[in-house]
Design an enzyme around this catalytic site. Sequence first.
Site, PDB file in Angstrom:
ATOM      1  N   LYS A  39       0.122 -18.364   5.430  1.00  0.00           N
ATOM      2  CA  LYS A  39      -0.772 -18.734   6.507  1.00  0.00           C
ATOM      3  C   LYS A  39      -0.942 -17.576   7.485  1.00  0.00           C
ATOM      4  O   LYS A  39      -0.113 -16.681   7.470  1.00  0.00           O
ATOM      5  CB  LYS A  39      -0.243 -19.966   7.234  1.00  0.00           C
ATOM      6  CG  LYS A  39       1.218 -19.762   7.724  1.00  0.00           C
ATOM      7  CD  LYS A  39       1.503 -20.436   9.004  1.00  0.00           C
ATOM      8  CE  LYS A  39       1.405 -19.532  10.172  1.00  0.00           C
ATOM      9  NZ  LYS A  39       2.559 -18.825  10.638  1.00  0.00           N
ATOM     10  N   HIS A  78       1.651 -25.339  11.309  1.00  0.00           N
ATOM     11  CA  HIS A  78       2.913 -26.087  11.393  1.00  0.00           C
ATOM     12  C   HIS A  78       2.814 -27.397  12.187  1.00  0.00           C
ATOM     13  O   HIS A  78       3.260 -28.444  11.735  1.00  0.00           O
ATOM     14  CB  HIS A  78       4.007 -25.236  12.035  1.00  0.00           C
ATOM     15  CG  HIS A  78       4.242 -23.919  11.374  1.00  0.00           C
ATOM     16  ND1 HIS A  78       4.236 -23.752  10.015  1.00  0.00           N
ATOM     17  CD2 HIS A  78       4.499 -22.686  11.879  1.00  0.00           C
ATOM     18  CE1 HIS A  78       4.492 -22.482   9.718  1.00  0.00           C
ATOM     19  NE2 HIS A  78       4.640 -21.810  10.832  1.00  0.00           N
ATOM     20  N   GLU A  93       9.418 -22.026  21.755  1.00  0.00           N
ATOM     21  CA  GLU A  93      10.244 -20.941  21.211  1.00  0.00           C
ATOM     22  C   GLU A  93      10.740 -20.102  22.380  1.00  0.00           C
ATOM     23  O   GLU A  93       9.977 -19.794  23.295  1.00  0.00           O
ATOM     24  CB  GLU A  93       9.434 -20.072  20.256  1.00  0.00           C
ATOM     25  CG  GLU A  93       8.943 -20.819  19.032  1.00  0.00           C
ATOM     26  CD  GLU A  93       8.305 -19.883  18.002  1.00  0.00           C
ATOM     27  OE1 GLU A  93       8.992 -19.515  17.038  1.00  0.00           O
ATOM     28  OE2 GLU A  93       7.145 -19.517  18.188  1.00  0.00           O
ATOM     29  N   ARG A 117       0.816  -1.218   0.000  1.00  0.00           N
ATOM     30  CA  ARG A 117       0.000   0.000   0.000  1.00  0.00           C
ATOM     31  C   ARG A 117       0.847   1.263   0.000  1.00  0.00           C
ATOM     32  O   ARG A 117       0.482   2.277  -0.552  1.00  0.00           O
ATOM     33  CB  ARG A 117      -0.919   0.015   1.219  1.00  0.00           C
ATOM     34  CG  ARG A 117      -2.184  -0.791   0.987  1.00  0.00           C
ATOM     35  CD  ARG A 117      -3.028  -0.800   2.212  1.00  0.00           C
ATOM     36  NE  ARG A 117      -2.273  -1.332   3.345  1.00  0.00           N
ATOM     37  CZ  ARG A 117      -2.651  -1.264   4.612  1.00  0.00           C
ATOM     38  NH1 ARG A 117      -3.764  -0.664   4.927  1.00  0.00           N
ATOM     39  NH2 ARG A 117      -1.909  -1.781   5.574  1.00  0.00           N
ATOM     40  N   LYS A 134      11.325 -27.589   5.488  1.00  0.00           N
ATOM     41  CA  LYS A 134      12.505 -27.922   6.287  1.00  0.00           C
ATOM     42  C   LYS A 134      12.999 -29.315   5.890  1.00  0.00           C
ATOM     43  O   LYS A 134      12.221 -30.269   5.803  1.00  0.00           O
ATOM     44  CB  LYS A 134      12.170 -27.881   7.779  1.00  0.00           C
ATOM     45  CG  LYS A 134      11.906 -26.457   8.301  1.00  0.00           C
ATOM     46  CD  LYS A 134      11.657 -26.470   9.800  1.00  0.00           C
ATOM     47  CE  LYS A 134      11.114 -25.144  10.317  1.00  0.00           C
ATOM     48  NZ  LYS A 134      12.105 -24.083  10.452  1.00  0.00           N
ATOM     49  N   ASP A 179      -1.603 -19.508  14.805  1.00  0.00           N
ATOM     50  CA  ASP A 179      -0.281 -19.234  14.223  1.00  0.00           C
ATOM     51  C   ASP A 179       0.513 -20.528  14.025  1.00  0.00           C
ATOM     52  O   ASP A 179       1.178 -20.699  13.010  1.00  0.00           O
ATOM     53  CB  ASP A 179       0.488 -18.277  15.154  1.00  0.00           C
ATOM     54  CG  ASP A 179       1.832 -17.850  14.585  1.00  0.00           C
ATOM     55  OD1 ASP A 179       1.947 -17.748  13.350  1.00  0.00           O
ATOM     56  OD2 ASP A 179       2.766 -17.616  15.385  1.00  0.00           O
TER      57      ASP A 179
HETATM   58  C1  BG6 Z   1       6.013 -18.620  11.826  1.00  0.00           C
HETATM   59  C2  BG6 Z   1       5.190 -18.097  12.967  1.00  0.00           C
HETATM   60  O1  BG6 Z   1       5.180 -19.156  10.841  1.00  0.00           O
HETATM   61  O2  BG6 Z   1       6.888 -19.615  12.304  1.00  0.00           O
HETATM   62  C3  BG6 Z   1       6.099 -17.536  14.045  1.00  0.00           C
HETATM   63  O3  BG6 Z   1       4.306 -17.088  12.496  1.00  0.00           O
HETATM   64  C4  BG6 Z   1       7.116 -18.574  14.460  1.00  0.00           C
HETATM   65  O4  BG6 Z   1       5.339 -17.099  15.165  1.00  0.00           O
HETATM   66  C5  BG6 Z   1       7.839 -19.149  13.246  1.00  0.00           C
HETATM   67  O5  BG6 Z   1       8.065 -17.968  15.329  1.00  0.00           O
HETATM   68  C6  BG6 Z   1       8.759 -20.296  13.616  1.00  0.00           C
HETATM   69  O6  BG6 Z   1       9.476 -20.698  12.474  1.00  0.00           O
HETATM   70  P1  BG6 Z   1      10.972 -21.212  12.551  1.00  0.00           P
HETATM   71  O7  BG6 Z   1      11.273 -21.717  11.184  1.00  0.00           O
HETATM   72  O8  BG6 Z   1      11.799 -20.044  12.961  1.00  0.00           O
HETATM   73  O9  BG6 Z   1      10.954 -22.291  13.600  1.00  0.00           O
END
Ligand code: BG6
Length: 462
Positions: A145, A237, A213, A46, A179, A232
């Site tokens: 996503k 994932h 994380e 934008r 991955k 998320d």
């Molecule tokens: C993203 C999420 O898709 O994946 C994040 O939106 C997350 O919140 C991330 O931290 C983790 O990905 P990776 O590859 O760093 O483990």
Amino acid sequence: AQLPPHVLVLFGATGDLAKRKLFPGLYALAAAGRLPEQYAVIGSGRHSPGTDDEFRQQVRDGLTDSVEEYDEQVLDDLVARVSFQTSNADDGADLAAAVTKAEDGMGDDVRRLVYLSVPPSAMEDMVAMLGREGIVERARLVVEKPFGLDLESSRSLDAALKDVVDEEQVFRIDHFLGKEAVQNILALRFANGLFEPAWDRRSVASVQIDVPEDLGLEGRAAFYESTGALRDMVSTHLSQLLGFVALEDPGSLDERAVRDAKAALFADLRPFDPDRVVFGQYDGYRDEDDVEDESDVETFVALEAFVDNDRWQDVPFYLRTGKALAEGRRTITLRFRTPESPLLAGDPGRNELVLELTDDAVISIDVRAKKPGPDMRLTEATFHLDLGDEDPAEPLEAYERLLLDVLRGDQTFFTRADEVDRLWQVCQPVLDARPAVHPYEQGSWGPQAALDLPAGGWRLGG
Ligand code: BG6
């Protein structure tokens, strides 16, 4: 084979994902000679980042920040192909013109790759605009996503996509599927006589898919406030990891076969029981910039899942992820059943297969063995397999691999509409029930209630 000429359109080109992953991914592909000979990149969004030259400078600065040892020539060549054109959901005419202009002289087999890295709330209108302006013609559309925010909005997004493109053009990206270690699950499972027969309820007592994380929000509060950890990470994932761990042998590596097998598995995945879900929020979350004072967004989820098929009936799958936890890991653990044996009196130690989803894929197996000495006592020993050491060949970073797959038109490691729909059905009871959110300390392993979820505790942090 040489790839046909391409015009790449990146929405969200001045955003975080573009800076951290997409441009570095393109750079790496360029450096490896894996991009088409003829291509152009049009950034869009934008707000204008300034002139084309200023945008190029931004891209260059981003790349020199994130790419460790870069080749000046490759960098110059990539940056020279980049330009910027503003657009929004109501107005895409200038962008459509810029795309057509970029295609000039690229020949009849030129293709478009349109990357939609925009918030879920903006996605549908953007898709409609791309259709109206004809930008989707000859295009592959990469959609980030989460795909909608619940079952209803995801169906509405899907309808908007179906209005303008065929499913063969849609690449729903889930970067975990890019991955190396995730793809290795298939190799490990189906290419080994030791594992294939053991991969079911007779041998496996439970499975853990654990993605703690240590990072917090990293400036993504606005996004996170509208999503939370379940949308998320879990609906995407972690569920996808479960799909790869649990699917039936696809019989072939054909894109259709792999996705059919995963979709069939998700059809058997029981909708999550809100009573077996623990939500958490780290202390201090509400004080973060752009977070509501009373926010009850979950930054942590742990849950128990079941797959109702012959292979996995009654085997619990424990999923866990959260922000600001004690460690950053991505670990899948298969805990094996303990055979009846007089050797196993007392504490026999662990018998687990552990997949660390790191860049170079580390696999370990804890087994019980005899402790050297005069008596028959057991000890725990560990086999350790580090594929990084075995074959330093050329691992691709997840986004890099997936961008290449889009350019090649290979959908194997992208999510299909039916999978997404089913995963929202599986998550919807939890979205409806909104389990209570338990506070937890930063740097911990989450709320106490989650620690007690798996019988025998979690592999990590236990
Ligand atoms: C993203 C999420 O898709 O994946 C994040 O939106 C997350 O919140 C991330 O931290 C983790 O990905 P990776 O590859 O760093 O483990």
